[in-house]
Design a protein around this motif. Structure first.
Motif, PDB file in Angstrom:
ATOM      1  N   MET A   1      61.731  28.161  42.665  1.00  0.00           N
ATOM      2  CA  MET A   1      60.488  27.848  43.343  1.00  0.00           C
ATOM      3  C   MET A   1      59.626  29.118  43.394  1.00  0.00           C
ATOM      4  N   THR A   2      58.340  28.954  43.197  1.00  0.00           N
ATOM      5  CA  THR A   2      57.455  30.110  43.188  1.00  0.00           C
ATOM      6  C   THR A   2      56.855  30.336  44.571  1.00  0.00           C
ATOM      7  N   SER A   3      56.606  31.568  44.841  1.00  0.00           N
ATOM      8  CA  SER A   3      56.037  31.927  46.140  1.00  0.00           C
ATOM      9  C   SER A   3      54.529  31.654  46.141  1.00  0.00           C
ATOM     10  N   PRO A   4      53.922  31.595  47.324  1.00  0.00           N
ATOM     11  CA  PRO A   4      52.466  31.424  47.393  1.00  0.00           C
ATOM     12  C   PRO A   4      51.724  32.536  46.651  1.00  0.00           C
ATOM     13  N   ARG A   5      52.237  33.740  46.708  1.00  0.00           N
ATOM     14  CA  ARG A   5      51.612  34.879  46.017  1.00  0.00           C
ATOM     15  C   ARG A   5      51.643  34.671  44.501  1.00  0.00           C
ATOM     16  N   GLU A   6      52.754  34.184  43.981  1.00  0.00           N
ATOM     17  CA  GLU A   6      52.876  33.933  42.540  1.00  0.00           C
ATOM     18  C   GLU A   6      51.950  32.802  42.095  1.00  0.00           C
ATOM     19  N   ARG A   7      51.843  31.763  42.921  1.00  0.00           N
ATOM     20  CA  ARG A   7      50.939  30.655  42.600  1.00  0.00           C
ATOM     21  C   ARG A   7      49.487  31.129  42.590  1.00  0.00           C
ATOM     22  N   LEU A   8      49.120  31.949  43.578  1.00  0.00           N
ATOM     23  CA  LEU A   8      47.768  32.483  43.637  1.00  0.00           C
ATOM     24  C   LEU A   8      47.485  33.351  42.406  1.00  0.00           C
ATOM     25  N   ALA A   9      48.439  34.184  42.038  1.00  0.00           N
ATOM     26  CA  ALA A   9      48.264  35.039  40.857  1.00  0.00           C
ATOM     27  C   ALA A   9      48.072  34.191  39.596  1.00  0.00           C
ATOM     28  N   ALA A  10      48.819  33.111  39.475  1.00  0.00           N
ATOM     29  CA  ALA A  10      48.680  32.218  38.318  1.00  0.00           C
ATOM     30  C   ALA A  10      47.307  31.549  38.316  1.00  0.00           C
ATOM     31  N   GLN A  11      46.833  31.127  39.484  1.00  0.00           N
ATOM     32  CA  GLN A  11      45.513  30.497  39.583  1.00  0.00           C
ATOM     33  C   GLN A  11      44.411  31.508  39.247  1.00  0.00           C
ATOM     34  N   GLN A  12      44.565  32.733  39.709  1.00  0.00           N
ATOM     35  CA  GLN A  12      43.577  33.767  39.403  1.00  0.00           C
ATOM     36  C   GLN A  12      43.559  34.066  37.903  1.00  0.00           C
ATOM     37  N   ALA A  13      44.737  34.089  37.286  1.00  0.00           N
ATOM     38  CA  ALA A  13      44.808  34.323  35.841  1.00  0.00           C
ATOM     39  C   ALA A  13      44.097  33.205  35.077  1.00  0.00           C
ATOM     40  N   GLU A  14      44.260  31.962  35.517  1.00  0.00           N
ATOM     41  CA  GLU A  14      43.567  30.829  34.887  1.00  0.00           C
ATOM     42  C   GLU A  14      42.053  30.989  35.013  1.00  0.00           C
ATOM     43  N   LEU A  15      41.603  31.393  36.189  1.00  0.00           N
ATOM     44  CA  LEU A  15      40.174  31.571  36.414  1.00  0.00           C
ATOM     45  C   LEU A  15      39.618  32.683  35.527  1.00  0.00           C
ATOM     46  N   LEU A  16      40.325  33.795  35.445  1.00  0.00           N
ATOM     47  CA  LEU A  16      39.877  34.897  34.591  1.00  0.00           C
ATOM     48  C   LEU A  16      39.842  34.486  33.123  1.00  0.00           C
ATOM     49  N   LYS A  17      40.846  33.716  32.705  1.00  0.00           N
ATOM     50  CA  LYS A  17      40.861  33.237  31.324  1.00  0.00           C
ATOM     51  C   LYS A  17      39.645  32.355  31.059  1.00  0.00           C
ATOM     52  N   ALA A  18      39.293  31.512  32.015  1.00  0.00           N
ATOM     53  CA  ALA A  18      38.113  30.656  31.859  1.00  0.00           C
ATOM     54  C   ALA A  18      36.831  31.485  31.818  1.00  0.00           C
ATOM     55  N   LEU A  19      36.756  32.523  32.619  1.00  0.00           N
ATOM     56  CA  LEU A  19      35.546  33.335  32.691  1.00  0.00           C
ATOM     57  C   LEU A  19      35.404  34.310  31.530  1.00  0.00           C
ATOM     58  N   LEU A  20      36.509  34.888  31.090  1.00  0.00           N
ATOM     59  CA  LEU A  20      36.426  35.980  30.124  1.00  0.00           C
ATOM     60  C   LEU A  20      36.916  35.641  28.724  1.00  0.00           C
ATOM     61  N   ALA A  21      37.740  34.627  28.590  1.00  0.00           N
ATOM     62  CA  ALA A  21      38.354  34.362  27.283  1.00  0.00           C
ATOM     63  C   ALA A  21      38.124  32.945  26.783  1.00  0.00           C
ATOM     64  N   GLY A  22      37.144  32.251  27.338  1.00  0.00           N
ATOM     65  CA  GLY A  22      36.820  30.926  26.843  1.00  0.00           C
ATOM     66  C   GLY A  22      37.835  29.853  27.164  1.00  0.00           C
ATOM     67  N   GLY A  23      38.650  30.073  28.183  1.00  0.00           N
ATOM     68  CA  GLY A  23      39.657  29.082  28.566  1.00  0.00           C
ATOM     69  C   GLY A  23      39.042  27.910  29.313  1.00  0.00           C
ATOM     70  N   ASP A  24      39.847  26.882  29.514  1.00  0.00           N
ATOM     71  CA  ASP A  24      39.398  25.704  30.256  1.00  0.00           C
ATOM     72  C   ASP A  24      39.246  26.031  31.733  1.00  0.00           C
ATOM     73  N   ALA A  25      38.362  25.296  32.385  1.00  0.00           N
ATOM     74  CA  ALA A  25      38.152  25.471  33.820  1.00  0.00           C
ATOM     75  C   ALA A  25      39.392  25.011  34.574  1.00  0.00           C
ATOM     76  N   PRO A  26      39.890  25.819  35.493  1.00  0.00           N
ATOM     77  CA  PRO A  26      41.043  25.409  36.298  1.00  0.00           C
ATOM     78  C   PRO A  26      40.690  24.220  37.188  1.00  0.00           C
TER      79      PRO A  26
END
Length: 114
Positions: A1-26
């Motif tokens: 099970m992942t911690s809240p901190r790990e989930r937040l970090a994963a969500q932030q990484a998704e957002l950065l990918k969408a903003l900087l690398a053309g990824g899909d919107a989270p």
């Protein structure tokens, strides 16, 4: 099970990918607004690179913006690289692709090194 901190970090990484690398919107983010913000960020980066490396902007002319967009999407800037190094890496990428000729060593640079 992942911690809240790990989930937040994963969500932030998704957002950065969408903003900087053309990824899909989270989930929970408006794709159109993220696309607008990504364009704003990329334009800001582009202006900074043109300021730091006016030789590249001058050599590319109207092609500068499109080529920088392509580079920035495939090579998103991280906090591990300084702005000048990022601009220089863009220049290296351009030379490797044959977009601009390899720069000649300047005489002044040669004098400093010798």
């Amino acid at each position: 099970m992942t911690s809240p901190r790990e989930r937040l970090a994963a969500q932030q990484a998704e957002l950065l990918k969408a903003l900087l690398a053309g990824g899909d919107a989270p989930a929970g983010f408006d794709a159109d607004r993220l696309r607008i913000e990504a364009n704003v960020l990329r334009n800001k980066q582009s202006r900074l690179v043109a300021y730091l490396r006016p030789d590249l902007a001058e050599a590319l002319g109207d092609r500068f913006a499109a080529l920088f967009r392509e580079y920035a999407t495939s090579h998103p800037k991280t906090d591990a690289i300084r702005a000048r190094a990022y601009a220089d890496a863009f220049g290296t990428w351009l030379v490797e692709r044959g977009e601009i000729p390899k720069p000649r060593r300047r005489f002044a640079t040669w004098l400093r090194r010798n």
